[in-house]
Design a protein around this motif. Structure first.
Motif, PDB file in Angstrom:
ATOM      1  N   ASN A  23       0.704  -1.244   0.100  1.00 22.03           N
ATOM      2  CA  ASN A  23      -0.084   0.099   0.009  1.00 22.03           C
ATOM      3  C   ASN A  23       1.015   1.400   0.029  1.00 22.03           C
ATOM      4  OD1 ASN A  23      -2.411  -1.377  -0.061  1.00 22.03           O
ATOM      5  ND2 ASN A  23      -2.975  -1.050   1.984  1.00 22.03           N
ATOM      6  N   GLY A  24       2.099   1.143   0.471  1.00 26.16           N
ATOM      7  CA  GLY A  24       2.739   2.521   0.742  1.00 26.16           C
ATOM      8  C   GLY A  24       3.803   2.742  -0.536  1.00 26.16           C
ATOM      9  N   GLU A  25       3.662   1.790  -1.627  1.00 27.58           N
ATOM     10  CA  GLU A  25       4.444   1.950  -2.655  1.00 27.58           C
ATOM     11  C   GLU A  25       3.768   2.574  -3.788  1.00 27.58           C
ATOM     12  OE1 GLU A  25       6.856  -1.644  -3.518  1.00 27.58           O
ATOM     13  OE2 GLU A  25       6.478  -2.044  -1.624  1.00 27.58           O
ATOM     14  N   ILE A  26       4.387   3.135  -4.704  1.00 25.36           N
ATOM     15  CA  ILE A  26       3.885   3.617  -5.994  1.00 25.36           C
ATOM     16  C   ILE A  26       3.141   2.643  -6.687  1.00 25.36           C
ATOM     17  CG2 ILE A  26       4.240   4.815  -8.172  1.00 25.36           C
ATOM     18  CD1 ILE A  26       7.042   5.972  -6.616  1.00 25.36           C
ATOM     19  N   GLY A  27       1.812   3.004  -7.019  1.00 24.72           N
ATOM     20  CA  GLY A  27       0.832   1.845  -7.726  1.00 24.72           C
ATOM     21  C   GLY A  27       0.113   1.092  -6.663  1.00 24.72           C
ATOM     22  N   GLY A  28       0.425   1.305  -5.434  1.00 20.80           N
ATOM     23  CA  GLY A  28      -0.201   0.471  -4.298  1.00 20.80           C
ATOM     24  C   GLY A  28      -1.595   1.242  -4.122  1.00 20.80           C
ATOM     25  N   THR A  29      -1.511   2.480  -4.164  1.00 21.37           N
ATOM     26  CA  THR A  29      -2.814   3.155  -3.913  1.00 21.37           C
ATOM     27  C   THR A  29      -3.339   4.073  -5.209  1.00 21.37           C
ATOM     28  OG1 THR A  29      -1.522   5.011  -2.917  1.00 21.37           O
ATOM     29  CG2 THR A  29      -2.241   3.271  -1.496  1.00 21.37           C
ATOM     30  N   VAL A  30      -4.590   4.370  -5.241  1.00 20.94           N
ATOM     31  CA  VAL A  30      -4.842   5.353  -6.285  1.00 20.94           C
ATOM     32  C   VAL A  30      -5.890   6.439  -5.592  1.00 20.94           C
ATOM     33  CG1 VAL A  30      -6.410   5.262  -8.281  1.00 20.94           C
ATOM     34  CG2 VAL A  30      -5.323   3.052  -7.659  1.00 20.94           C
ATOM     35  N   THR A  31      -5.742   7.514  -6.132  1.00 19.42           N
ATOM     36  CA  THR A  31      -6.463   8.518  -5.420  1.00 19.42           C
ATOM     37  C   THR A  31      -7.960   8.864  -6.352  1.00 19.42           C
ATOM     38  OG1 THR A  31      -4.647   9.765  -4.603  1.00 19.42           O
ATOM     39  CG2 THR A  31      -6.549  11.139  -4.604  1.00 19.42           C
ATOM     40  N   VAL A  32      -8.732   8.910  -5.797  1.00 22.12           N
ATOM     41  CA  VAL A  32     -10.069   9.229  -6.609  1.00 22.12           C
ATOM     42  C   VAL A  32     -10.686  10.201  -5.957  1.00 22.12           C
ATOM     43  CG1 VAL A  32     -10.711   6.676  -7.407  1.00 22.12           C
ATOM     44  CG2 VAL A  32     -11.411   7.373  -5.159  1.00 22.12           C
ATOM     45  N   GLU A  33     -11.521  11.043  -6.679  1.00 24.25           N
ATOM     46  CA  GLU A  33     -12.283  12.020  -6.582  1.00 24.25           C
ATOM     47  C   GLU A  33     -13.844  11.515  -6.233  1.00 24.25           C
ATOM     48  OE1 GLU A  33     -12.901  15.958  -8.557  1.00 24.25           O
ATOM     49  OE2 GLU A  33     -10.965  15.818  -8.264  1.00 24.25           O
ATOM     50  N   ILE A  34     -14.343  11.664  -4.963  1.00 26.80           N
ATOM     51  CA  ILE A  34     -15.840  11.119  -4.903  1.00 26.80           C
ATOM     52  C   ILE A  34     -16.369  12.475  -4.310  1.00 26.80           C
ATOM     53  CG2 ILE A  34     -17.358   9.769  -3.419  1.00 26.80           C
ATOM     54  CD1 ILE A  34     -14.921   7.857  -2.824  1.00 26.80           C
ATOM     55  N   ASN A  35     -17.579  12.990  -5.160  1.00 24.99           N
ATOM     56  CA  ASN A  35     -18.297  14.012  -5.158  1.00 24.99           C
ATOM     57  C   ASN A  35     -17.376  15.290  -4.680  1.00 24.99           C
ATOM     58  OD1 ASN A  35     -20.532  12.456  -5.344  1.00 24.99           O
ATOM     59  ND2 ASN A  35     -20.924  12.610  -3.176  1.00 24.99           N
ATOM     60  N   GLY A  36     -16.187  15.377  -5.677  1.00 26.35           N
ATOM     61  CA  GLY A  36     -15.289  16.627  -5.646  1.00 26.35           C
ATOM     62  C   GLY A  36     -14.151  16.498  -4.568  1.00 26.35           C
ATOM     63  N   LYS A  37     -14.313  15.388  -3.785  1.00 24.29           N
ATOM     64  CA  LYS A  37     -13.399  15.461  -2.432  1.00 24.29           C
ATOM     65  C   LYS A  37     -12.293  14.236  -2.906  1.00 24.29           C
ATOM     66  CE  LYS A  37     -13.857  13.964   1.968  1.00 24.29           C
ATOM     67  NZ  LYS A  37     -14.946  13.716   2.833  1.00 24.29           N
ATOM     68  N   PRO A  38     -10.942  14.375  -2.924  1.00 19.84           N
ATOM     69  CA  PRO A  38     -10.126  13.453  -3.244  1.00 19.84           C
ATOM     70  C   PRO A  38      -9.976  12.288  -1.915  1.00 19.84           C
ATOM     71  CG  PRO A  38      -8.758  15.316  -2.440  1.00 19.84           C
ATOM     72  CD  PRO A  38     -10.392  15.722  -2.611  1.00 19.84           C
ATOM     73  N   VAL A  39      -9.995  10.967  -2.272  1.00 19.92           N
ATOM     74  CA  VAL A  39      -9.771  10.014  -1.411  1.00 19.92           C
ATOM     75  C   VAL A  39      -8.566   9.218  -1.815  1.00 19.92           C
ATOM     76  CG1 VAL A  39     -11.002   8.341  -0.017  1.00 19.92           C
ATOM     77  CG2 VAL A  39     -12.025  10.244  -1.123  1.00 19.92           C
ATOM     78  N   GLN A  40      -7.915   8.497  -1.010  1.00 21.91           N
ATOM     79  CA  GLN A  40      -6.778   7.885  -1.235  1.00 21.91           C
ATOM     80  C   GLN A  40      -7.028   6.329  -0.925  1.00 21.91           C
ATOM     81  OE1 GLN A  40      -2.853   7.912   0.331  1.00 21.91           O
ATOM     82  NE2 GLN A  40      -1.900   7.955  -2.179  1.00 21.91           N
ATOM     83  N   VAL A  41      -7.180   5.429  -1.764  1.00 16.93           N
ATOM     84  CA  VAL A  41      -7.678   3.881  -1.589  1.00 16.93           C
ATOM     85  C   VAL A  41      -6.761   3.035  -2.089  1.00 16.93           C
ATOM     86  CG1 VAL A  41     -10.031   4.626  -1.407  1.00 16.93           C
ATOM     87  CG2 VAL A  41      -8.971   3.822  -3.559  1.00 16.93           C
TER      88      VAL A  41
END
Lengths: 624, 406, 157
Positions: A23-41
Motif C-alpha cells: 500500500n505504501g508503494e507507488i501503484g499500491g494506492t489510487v486517488t479518486v475524487e468522490i463528489n469533488g473530494k479526493p480519497v486515497q484507497v
C-alpha cells in the motif's frame, strides 16, 4: 473461499493487489475524487468501499460484506466520469484515478426506478411479514421516498411456498433475485443447493430440478436466511405450537437455552451486538410461561465428558492396542449442519465423527428421562423446547433416531429470532427484565460449555478438561485462554504437548496432541479433502462448525450478520466465560452428581451410549 | 449442404474482394506484430458487432497484457434479429475469419482460438471443421505455422445453445467457461481477464474477416473507403419488405434512402436499423447515414412498408427482450416486462399518457443502469417507435390499423 | 433407467469431460452431447456431469435452464422450432403456425401423443432473407408456406 477453485468467474472475484506493490508503494494506492473530494484507497478497492471510506453513503441491496461481488440489483449506481452508463459501485474495482459522483439526477432517478421495479414484483404485505422492520427492501424503499408504486405492485402469487424442510421455508414471491443466497450456498458454504434457474423474466432461485428443499442436499445451516434481505427465506417457525403447549395446563413446558442466542438476542431489542442477556432471558422465559429454564451448557459440559472419553478411548486403541482400524482424527458432532454435510458429502468418513449427541439432543434425552424421574412428571406430558442459534437444530430434533428417551427427545427447536418475537408478542422488553438464575437441578454450568458458541470453543473446552485429566495440571495458558483455538481464521491448526502424564494416561506421555478447528462448510470441505489426501494422519481431534464464526453466526441468529457483529458476539461469550466461577467442564459440580445418580458406569458406558450417543446415516450426494 | 440456406450476396469490393486463403497469414508472419498493429490502426477498423470498439486497441491491450496464456475468440453468436451476415461469411468465406483469427493469435500472442458458434448454426459445423482440418494439413494451423518457429495456434469451434445474450462478449466467455451466459461486471475487461481469467480478445466474425484484407492491402487502402470515422465497408443484412433481401457489402456512410433504392424497397415507411436492439427510423429521416457517427449498426436492416403495424413490430421486439434478457439485473429483467406491458396497454386501448411517459423515463434509466449492452439497448425500439410513429399508434388513423377496445 | 444404460452414460461423460480437460469448460459440450444422444438431460446424467466436473448438480441444472436448446424433461423425438421474429412473422409465420398446429393436432409448446414431434418457437434463426424459417432438429427449412411446412413435418420420422 479459495480463489481459483471457486464457481465464481475469476473476473468477479475481488481484484487482488499486485503482490509486489504494498500500500505504501507507488501503484499500491489510487486517488479518486468522490463528489469533488479526493480519497486515497488501495489499488483494487471497489468504488463502494471507497465511498464508505470517504463517509459517502451509497445504498446497496445485493451487496453483502461476507460475499463475492454481485452487481445484480443496480441500486448502488454511481456516475463515473468518462462512462456513458452508470456503474454499480459494489462491482467496480478502482485501478486508476476516477471522478465519481454519487448524487446526480440520473443516479437518483435510476435508483428510484430500480426500487420501483423491485417493488412491482415483490409480492406480499409488509405488515404480514416476518421481516417487517428488519427488511432491507423496506428500509431502502423508505429511504428513496417511495410513497406510491410507480409501476404497480403485483397481487398475483407466482410461487408456492416450499415448507418441506423442517428448518427452512422458501417464499419465492418475496424474492428480489439479489442472489445473496446463491452466493452464500455455493461460494461461502460450498453446499450448492440454491442457484438461479431459468432466464429472462422466468429467472428465479431454486433447487436441483425444482425439488422441495427437503429432498435436496440442504444441510439446513440457514446461512442463506441470515443474508436474505427480505422475507423470502426464513426459518420454519414452531412458535404457534409452543404457545399452544404453554396454554395447555397438562403440559410441562421446559426450555433449554444455548449460549449464542443469549449473546445475540439483545440485537433483536435494539441493543449493540455483544450484549449478553442470560439472566434477563431466564426471567422473561418464565414470565411468558415456560415451566423450567435450563442451561444447555450443562450438556455441553456433558458432551466434553463423553466426546473427550471417546477420543481418549480412540487414542488408547491407536497407541496402546496398535489398532490400525481406529478412525482418527475424531471429529466433533455438535453442529447438526456439519453432521448433515458429512453425511451427504463424505459418508465414507462417518466413523471419524464422534458418536456423542449434540448438547441439544443430550439435554432432550435427559429431560425426558432423568429430569422426568427426578421431578416425578410423566415424560409424555413434557414439551421440550430448545432455544438455539441454529436452523439445523430444527432438523436435528426431528431425526427419527432422536428418541432414546422413548419420546421425541426435543420437541421444538426455536431460533433466537423466533423467541425474540415471542417475547415481544408478550409485551416484554427483554433488557428491562430482572436477572435470574437457571432452574435446578441442572443449575449454572461451566464457562467451558458456554464458549461452545464460538468457533474453537468445543476444542478449547475439551483441552481444558483433557489436559487436566491427563496430566493432573491445569492447561498452561494464562487465565485458561487457549488463544490457538480462538479467532475467525478459517482453519486453525495447533498442538499441545502432553508431558508429566498421570499413571492412568501414561501411554500419552510425550504425545503432541494435534488439533484442527474449522468453521463454515467451505473450510470443512478443505479439511475433508486434506483427510482424503492422507494429510491428517497425525491429527487427533478436529472441531468443525457448519456456520462461519461457529454457533454465534448460526442461521437462527439475529439479522444482519457481518464479521464485525460476529466478533462482538464472540467477545460477549468469552467475557461471560471469564466471569463464571467454574470454567472447566469436569469441574461442573452437577456433572459428577449426574453421573453418580444416573449413569454410574460413567462416560461412554452402555447406558450412556444408549442415551447420550447416536448413529449417523450415509446419505450421499445423489438426489433421487 | 442439406439445408435450404441460400446466400444472396451483393458484393462490394473489399470484404468479398479477391483473396487467396492463407496469403494474409504468410504476409502477417513476415511483417511482424508491430506492423500488423500499425496497419490495423491505420485502417481504423472498428468492431463490427455493433459496439464499434477500435480493433487495433483491443488487440494492443490483449498483446500488452502479461499472461502465460491468451485467447482469440470469434463471436459467431449472431443472434440479433435481422442479422445473418455472419452466416454468409462463415458458409461462403470461412477462410477470411480463420485467417483473421490466426493473424490475431500471432499478434496478441495467443495459442488458441475459439469460435463460439450459435446453436442455430450447428448445420455449418461439419463444413467448418473440415475446413479447419484442411488448414491444419496446409500448415496454416498447428505447430510452427507458416514455417514460423514457435508460432503455434489452433482453432476450436464451440457451440452455443440458444441464448441471445451470449453475443455479449463477457456472457459469451461465461458460456465458454460452462456457466449461465450472464454478463460479467466490467471492469476488468476481457482483454485483461477473459476466458479462464486469461487475456482474451473477442471479435466479431465480420471484424476478423476484414483483417486479412487489411494485412494484404494495407490499412490506408482500407481507410480510404467509408467515412473518416467509419472506415471500410460494412455488410448489411437486409430483410423485410424489399425485392432483393440478402447481404450487401456497402461503404459506410451510405444513406438509408440510397440503401432502400439498392435493395428495391417498395413503399417503405420505417427501417429498423441494428436489429431489435437498434432504432427505428421513420421515412422523414431516411436521409440519415449509416455510420458510427450517425446511425451505428451491426448491420441489421429490417424494412417495413406502409401496410405494417408498428405497434405489432414493437410488441414482437419487446417479447424478444423479455425472453432473452439474462434475468440478472433488475432494470433489464423487470424493466422489459414493464415496457411490454405498456405496449399491451396501448394495444388494448387501456393506457394513459401519464403512465406511458413514466415508461419512457424508465426506458432512459434502463439505457443507463443495465449491466450490459442488452439491457442498455433493449428500450431503444420502445423509445424510438413510440416517438417516431405516435400518429399511427395513438391516433389510429394509419392504414386501417386501429388500436383500442376490440 | 437400466444399470447398463447408466454405466454407459457415466462412461460417455467421463470420456468427453476428459477430452475437454475435465474442467467446467466441458459443461456445455457435455450437455449438448447428452441432449443430442438421449433427447434430454436426465437428472441422473446431470448429477453424473456434476460429479465428473466437480460442481454441484444445481449448477448443471441452472445452466440447462438458461439455454433454450437444452432441456431436462423428455420432449419429442424431433424438435421443430419455428422462428417468430418479426421478419418471419411478416413473411407469414402465423399461417404456417396455424397450419402446423392443425395438422399435428397440438399447440406450440406441446408434443404429439406418439412423441414424434415437439413444436416450439424460437427467436431469430438468421434466415430473415428467406423467411418464414424453421429448424427441424439441426436442419434448416426456409421460405415456408403452410403446405410445405406440413409436408416437411409429415416426412419426419
Amino acid at each position: 473461499m479459495e480463489k481459483n477453485k471457486s464457481r465464481v468467474p475469476i473476473s468477479q472475484q475481488p481484484y487482488q493487489i499486485d503482490p509486489k506493490k504494498g500500500n505504501g508503494e507507488i501503484g499500491g494506492t489510487v486517488t479518486v475524487e468522490i463528489n469533488g473530494k479526493p480519497v486515497q484507497v488501495p489499488f483494487g478497492t471497489t468504488i463502494l468501499d471507497a465511498c464508505r471510506e470517504a463517509n459517502v453513503y451509497v445504498p446497496t441491496l445485493c451487496h453483502h460484506p461476507d460475499l463475492f461481488m454481485g452487481g445484480h440489483c443496480r441500486l448502488c449506481l454511481v456516475e463515473v466520469e468518462g462512462f456513458r452508463t452508470l456503474q454499480a459501485s459494489c462491482a467496480f474495482p478502482i485501478t486508476n484515478p476516477l471522478k465519481i459522483n454519487t448524487t446526480t439526477n440520473d443516479v437518483r432517478k435510476a435508483r428510484r426506478h430500480v426500487m420501483d421495479l423491485l417493488l412491482s414484483e415483490h409480492h406480499g404485505d409488509c405488515y404480514a411479514c416476518v421481516r417487517n422492520n428488519n427488511c432491507e427492501l423496506q428500509t431502502l424503499a423508505k429511504e428513496m421516498g417511495v410513497d406510491t408504486f410507480n409501476f404497480g405492485h403485483t397481487k398475483e402469487s407466482r410461487f408456492e411456498i416450499d415448507n418441506s424442510s423442517f428448518s427452512l421455508l422458501r417464499d419465492m414471491d418475496k424474492c428480489i433475485l439479489c442472489r445473496r443466497c446463491v452466493r452464500t450456498c455455493i461460494d461461502l458454504q460450498e453446499v450448492g443447493v440454491l442457484e438461479a434457474i431459468g432466464k429472462g423474466y422466468d429467472t428465479h432461485i431454486s433447487t436441483f430440478m425444482e425439488k422441495p428443499l427437503a429432498d435436496v442436499i440442504c444441510i439446513n445451516c440457514g446461512q442463506c436466511i441470515n443474508r436474505c434481505p427480505t422475507g423470502a427465506l426464513r426459518a420454519n417457525d414452531p412458535s404457534d405450537e409452543i404457545w399452544k403447549a404453554i396454554e395447555d395446563p397438562t403440559k410441562h413446558v421446559v426450555i433449554q437455552t444455548a449460549p449464542s442466542p443469549r449473546a445475540g438476542i439483545g440485537e433483536e431489542f435494539g441493543l449493540e451486538a455483544g450484549t449478553s442477556l442470560t439472566g434477563n432471558l431466564n426471567t422473561a422465559l418464565r414470565r411468558i410461561g415456560f415451566n423450567k429454564v435450563f442451561d444447555t451448557n450443562f450438556t455441553a459440559d456433558l458432551t466434553i465428558m463423553e466426546e473427550g472419553t471417546e477420543l481418549l478411548t480412540r487414542l488408547k486403541k491407536a497407541l496402546v492396542d496398535k489398532d490400525k482400524e481406529v478412525a482418527l482424527p475424531q471429529f466433533t458432532s455438535c453442529s447438526p449442519g456439519w453432521v448433515k454435510y458429512i453425511e451427504h458429502f463424505y459418508p465414507e468418513y462417518l466413523d471419524h465423527l464422534s458418536s456423542a449427541k449434540s448438547p441439544q439432543q443430550m439435554f432432550g434425552t435427559i429431560i425426558k428421562t432423568f429430569y422426568a424421574e427426578e421431578a416425578g412428571i410423566d415424560p409424555a406430558n413434557i414439551v421440550s423446547v430448545a432455544l438455539m442459534p441454529c436452523s439445523a437444530k430444527k432438523f436435528e430434533c426431528n431425526r427419527p433416531e432422536m428418541n432414546s428417551s422413548g419420546y421425541k427427545d426435543v420437541d421444538y427447536g426455536l431460533t433466537t429470532r423466533e423467541l425474540a418475537m415471542m417475547i415481544k408478542e408478550s409485551g416484554i422488553y427483554l433488557p428491562d427484565e430482572e436477572k435470574s438464575h437457571f432452574d435446578d437441578p441442572f443449575g449454572e454450568a461451566s464457562g467451558a460449555g458456554l464458549i461452545f458458541g464460538a468457533t474453537g470453543g468445543v476444542m478449547e473446552a475439551a483441552l481444558r478438561t483433557a489436559y487436566e485429566l491427563i496430566t493432573g495440571r491445569q492447561v498452561p495458558f494464562e487465565n485458561l485462554r487457549i488463544e490457538a483455538t480462538r479467532g475467525f481464521e478459517g482453519i486453525k491448526q495447533a498442538s499441545v504437548k502432553l508431558e508429566g502424564c498421570v499413571p492412568d494416561w501414561s501411554f500419552l506421555e510425550g504425545v503432541d496432541l494435534k488439533f484442527i478447528v474449522a468453521h463454515g462448510t467451505a473450510n470443512a470441505k478443505k479439511v475433508m479433502e486434506m483427510l482424503k489426501a492422507g494429510e491428517l494422519k497425525d491429527v487427533h481431534f478436529v472441531e468443525i462448525m457448519a456456520c462461519p464464526g461457529g454457533c454465534l453466526g448460526g442461521g437462527g441468529m439475529p439479522i444482519p450478520t457481518t464479521t464485525e457483529i460476529r466478533k462482538k458476539r464472540a467477545q460477549a461469550i468469552y467475557a461471560e466465560d471469564e466471569s463464571l466461577p467454574v470454567r472447566k467442564s469436569h469441574e461442573n459440580p452437577f456433572i459428577d452428581v449426574f453421573y453418580k445418580k444416573f449413569i454410574p458406569e460413567g462416560p461412554c458406558s452402555h447406558k450412556s451410549h444408549k442415551l447420550l450417543h447416536t448413529h449417523y446415516t450415509k446419505r450421499g450426494k445423489y438426489i433421487v | 449442404m442439406h439445408n435450404e440456406v441460400i446466400n444472396t450476396i451483393h458484393q462490394g469490393g473489399i470484404l468479398f474482394g479477391n483473396y487467396s486463403p492463407g496469403d494474409a497469414i504468410k504476409k502477417a508472419l513476415s511483417i511482424g506484430r508491430e506492423n500488423i498493429l500499425f496497419e490495423l490502426r491505420e485502417s481504423k477498423l472498428k468492431g463490427r458487432g455493433g459496439a464499434g470498439f477500435p480493433t487495433s486497441t483491443k488487440w494492443m491491450l490483449t498483446a500488452a497484457a502479461q499472461s502465460d496464456e491468451k485467447f482469440i475468440v470469434c463471436n459467431a453468436d449472431e443472434g440479433e434479429p435481422g442479422t445473418f451476415k455472419d452466416r454468409v461469411i462463415l458458409t461462403e468465406y470461412p477462410w477470411l475469419v480463420f485467417d483473421g483469427m490466426v493473424i490475431g493469435g500471432f499478434t496478441v500472442g495467443a495459442k488458441k482460438g475459439i469460435v463460439y458458434l450459435r446453436g442455430e448454426y450447428v448445420y455449418m459445423l461439419e463444413q467448418l471443421n473440415n475446413y479447419l482440418d484442411k488448414m491444419r494439413k496446409e500448415g496454416l494451423l498447428g505447430k510452427n505455422i507458416g514455417g514460423k518457429a514457435g508460432f503455434d495456434f489452433d482453432i476450436e469451434i464451440m457451440l452455443g445453445s440458444g441464448a441471445y445474450v451470449c453475443g455479449e462478449e463477457t456472457a459469451l466467455i461465461e458460456s465458454l467457461e460452462g456457466h449461465r451466459g450472464e454478463p460479467r461486471n466490467r471492469p476488468p475487461y476481457p482483454v485483461n481477464t477473459g476466458f479462464n481469467g486469461k487475456p482474451t480478445s473477442v471479435n466479431n466474425v465480420e471484424t476478423l474477416a476484414a483483417v486479412p484484407h487489411i494485412v494484404i492491402n494495407g490499412g490506408t487502402f482500407y481507410s480510404t473507403h467509408g467515412t473518416s470515422a467509419s472506415t471500410g465497408s460494412k455488410l448489411f443484412s437486409v430483410s423485410g419488405d424489399c425485392e432483393r433481401p440478402g447481404v450487401y457489402e456497402l461503404s459506410w456512410g451510405i444513406s438509408i434512402h440510397e440503401l432502400l433504392e439498392i435493395v428495391g424497397a417498395k413503399d417503405p415507411k420505417a427501417v429498423q436499423v441494428g436489429g431489435a436492439s437498434g432504432i427505428c427510423i421513420p421515412k422523414t429521416q431516411f436521409n440519415r447515414k449509416l455510420a458510427y457517427e450517425d446511425v451505428a449498426t451491426g448491420g441489421s436492416i429490417m424494412i417495413f412498408n406502409e401496410s405494417r403495424d408498428m405497434l405489432h413490430v414493437l410488441k414482437n421486439f419487446m417479447e424478444f427482450f423479455v425472453e432473452e434478457s439474462c434475468g440478472q439485473c433488475t432494470p433489464c429483467r423487470v424493466g422489459n416486462t414493464k415496457l411490454l406491458e405498456g405496449v399491451e396497454m396501448i394495444e388494448s386501448g387501456e393506457y394513459t399518457f401519464m403512465y406511458l411517459n413514466k415508461l419512457k423515463e424508465l426506458g432512459k434509466t434502463m439505457q443507463l443502469a443495465s449491466k450490459c449492452g442488452l439491457g442498455q439497448s433493449s428500450p431503444n425500439p420502445f423509445l424510438s417507435i413510440l416517438e417516431n410513429f405516435k400518429e399511427e399508434i395513438f391516433q389510429s388513423n394509419g392504414n386501417g390499423v386501429k388500436h383500442g377496445k376490440k | 433407467m437400466l444399470v447398463l444404460e447408466k454405466n454407459q452414460i457415466s462412461a460417455e461423460i467421463e470420456d468427453l469431460a476428459g477430452y475437454y480437460g475435465g474442467n467446467r469448460t466441458a459443461l456445455l459440450p457435455l450437455l449438448q452431447f447428452i441432449q443430442k444422444k438421449y433427447n434430454h438431460i436426465s437428472d441422473f446424467a446431470q448429477q453424473e456431469i456434476a460429479r465428473v466436473l466437480d460442481i454441484h448438480p444445481v449448477e448443471v441444472y441452472a445452466v440447462i435452464s438458461f439455454y433454450s436448446f437444452l432441456h431436462s424433461e423428455p420432449k419429442g423425438r424431433n424438435i421443430v422450432r419455428l422462428c417468430r421474429t418479426i421478419v418471419c412473422d411478416m413473411a407469414g409465420k402465423e399461417k404456417v403456425e396455424k397450419a402446423v398446429e392443425r395438422e399435428l393436432g397440438i399447440k406450440f409448446g406441446e408434443t404429439t401423443h406418439d412423441g414424434r414431434i415437439t413444436l416450439e418457437f424460437t427467436n431469430c434463426l438468421g434466415m430473415c432473407d428467406q423467411g418464414p424459417a424453421m429448424i427441424v432438429n439441426e436442419r434448416v427449412y426456409t421460405k415456408l408456406d403452410p403446405e410445405k411446412a406440413c409436408k416437411i413435418l409429415s416426412e419426419v420420422k
